[in-house]
Motif scaffolding. Structure first.
Motif, mmCIF file in Angstrom:
data_model
loop_
_atom_site.group_PDB
_atom_site.id
_atom_site.type_symbol
_atom_site.label_atom_id
_atom_site.label_comp_id
_atom_site.label_asym_id
_atom_site.label_seq_id
_atom_site.Cartn_x
_atom_site.Cartn_y
_atom_site.Cartn_z
ATOM 1 N N ILE A 1 0.849 -1.189 0.000
ATOM 2 C CA ILE A 1 0.000 0.000 0.000
ATOM 3 C C ILE A 1 0.884 1.238 0.000
ATOM 4 O O ILE A 1 1.845 1.326 0.774
ATOM 5 C CB ILE A 1 -0.927 0.007 1.233
ATOM 6 N N VAL A 2 0.561 2.169 -0.869
ATOM 7 C CA VAL A 2 1.305 3.423 -0.947
ATOM 8 C C VAL A 2 0.318 4.588 -0.844
ATOM 9 O O VAL A 2 -0.684 4.622 -1.564
ATOM 10 C CB VAL A 2 2.100 3.533 -2.266
ATOM 11 N N ILE A 3 0.591 5.482 0.070
ATOM 12 C CA ILE A 3 -0.189 6.723 0.146
ATOM 13 C C ILE A 3 0.444 7.678 -0.857
ATOM 14 O O ILE A 3 1.500 8.264 -0.611
ATOM 15 C CB ILE A 3 -0.164 7.314 1.566
ATOM 16 N N GLY A 4 -0.191 7.788 -2.020
ATOM 17 C CA GLY A 4 0.404 8.535 -3.118
ATOM 18 C C GLY A 4 0.346 10.040 -2.937
ATOM 19 O O GLY A 4 1.358 10.731 -3.054
ATOM 20 N N GLU A 5 -0.861 10.537 -2.622
ATOM 21 C CA GLU A 5 -1.037 11.974 -2.439
ATOM 22 C C GLU A 5 -2.072 12.224 -1.355
ATOM 23 O O GLU A 5 -3.047 11.485 -1.234
ATOM 24 C CB GLU A 5 -1.504 12.643 -3.743
ATOM 25 N N THR A 6 -1.869 13.259 -0.585
ATOM 26 C CA THR A 6 -2.847 13.668 0.423
ATOM 27 C C THR A 6 -2.527 15.070 0.918
ATOM 28 O O THR A 6 -1.363 15.508 0.876
ATOM 29 C CB THR A 6 -2.863 12.693 1.615
ATOM 30 N N ASP A 7 -3.553 15.763 1.369
ATOM 31 C CA ASP A 7 -3.341 17.029 2.074
ATOM 32 C C ASP A 7 -3.772 16.885 3.532
ATOM 33 O O ASP A 7 -3.830 17.875 4.258
ATOM 34 C CB ASP A 7 -4.087 18.174 1.387
ATOM 35 N N TYR A 8 -4.104 15.641 3.925
ATOM 36 C CA TYR A 8 -4.489 15.254 5.286
ATOM 37 C C TYR A 8 -5.867 15.764 5.695
ATOM 38 O O TYR A 8 -6.529 15.134 6.518
ATOM 39 C CB TYR A 8 -3.458 15.732 6.320
ATOM 40 N N ASN A 9 -6.314 16.870 5.142
ATOM 41 C CA ASN A 9 -7.551 17.502 5.606
ATOM 42 C C ASN A 9 -8.748 17.262 4.700
ATOM 43 O O ASN A 9 -9.897 17.354 5.157
ATOM 44 C CB ASN A 9 -7.344 19.020 5.757
ATOM 45 N N SER A 10 -8.514 16.963 3.421
ATOM 46 C CA SER A 10 -9.655 16.821 2.520
ATOM 47 C C SER A 10 -9.602 15.535 1.692
ATOM 48 O O SER A 10 -10.633 14.880 1.508
ATOM 49 C CB SER A 10 -9.758 18.033 1.585
ATOM 50 N N TYR A 11 -8.425 15.127 1.186
ATOM 51 C CA TYR A 11 -8.395 13.956 0.302
ATOM 52 C C TYR A 11 -7.125 13.142 0.510
ATOM 53 O O TYR A 11 -6.113 13.620 1.042
ATOM 54 C CB TYR A 11 -8.496 14.391 -1.166
ATOM 55 N N ALA A 12 -7.187 11.890 0.083
ATOM 56 C CA ALA A 12 -6.018 11.006 0.062
ATOM 57 C C ALA A 12 -6.206 10.020 -1.082
ATOM 58 O O ALA A 12 -7.291 9.470 -1.281
ATOM 59 C CB ALA A 12 -5.864 10.246 1.386
#
Length: 222
Positions: A143-154
């Motif tokens: 599993i890779v967390i590719g992109e996120t802003d922590y507050n709205s999307y991942a």
């Protein structure tokens, strides 16, 4: 006397010939190579380098509630039942006893009943990369967390047997912005997923409390 010597000479020659023949036969047997068994083939293990490199993710900021908004996959279950997917919510919690594991609770409906799926992701030395262990190493899910802003999307990548699934999560079902969906579609396209392989999830009627009888430990197929 001459006849006796001739007879003895003939016998000696015959013995030499026999000894020479037997010696060559033995030598031939020794020099003949023995057939060797072919070595057994090692089981093929798919490489796990298809997913993009993870960002320098702060896993502590990833904890909490995430709603599944969209999935890009060629999973046979989604292809056959993608129009019947149920609202799904994921809750991430760091293990208080160890900072090397992440508890994952996923709630969804099945046969009009709410179910909770419990899993444990192992953290790796690379921030943003996790492992869901299978019965054997080749059955692990990377599993890779590719992109996120922590507050709205991942945006998260799941890989097993060399096959990729992308999932778009949101902190809320109310912040579905067009740029966010467009970014997810573009990343999915880079992995070979056209619009036919995108499966939006309902953003309403999520499960709340779940009876203990409906709590299971398993590894989803998609």
């Amino acid at each position: 006397m001459t006849g006796v010597w001739r007879c003895m000479l003939a016998i000696m020659v015959l013995m030499c010939v026999c000894l020479w023949d037997s010696g060559e036969a033995v030598g031939g047997a020794v020099s003949r190579p023995r057939p060797q068994r072919r070595p057994r083939k090692k089981p093929k293990v798919d490489p796990i380098d298809v997913t993009p490199p993870a960002q320098n993710i702060d896993i502590q900021r990833m904890t909490g509630i995430w709603y599944l908004l969209n999935t890009a996959s060629k999973c046979s279950f989604l292809i056959n039942h993608g129009t019947k997917v149920e609202p799904t919510v994921m809750n991430l919690t760091l293990n208080s006893a160890s900072d090397q594991t992440l508890f994952v609770s996923t709630k969804t409906r099945h046969n009009h009943q709410c179910w909770e799926i419990l899993q444990v992701y192992d953290l790796t030395p690379t921030p943003g990369r996790l492992t869901l262990k299978g019965a054997r190493p080749e059955l692990n899910t990377e599993i890779v967390i590719g992109e996120t802003d922590y507050n709205s999307y991942a945006i998260m990548y799941y890989q097993k047997h060399g096959k990729i699934t992308l999932k778009l999560y949101g902190r809320s079902v109310d912040n579905l912005s067009e740029p966010m969906l467009t970014k997810f579609e573009q990343l999915a396209a880079k992995q070979g997923f056209g619009l036919a392989y995108l499966f939006p999830f309902p953003t309403y009627s999520h499960c709340g409390d779940v009876d203990q009888d409906h709590v299971i430990n398993c590894v989803p197929t998609c």
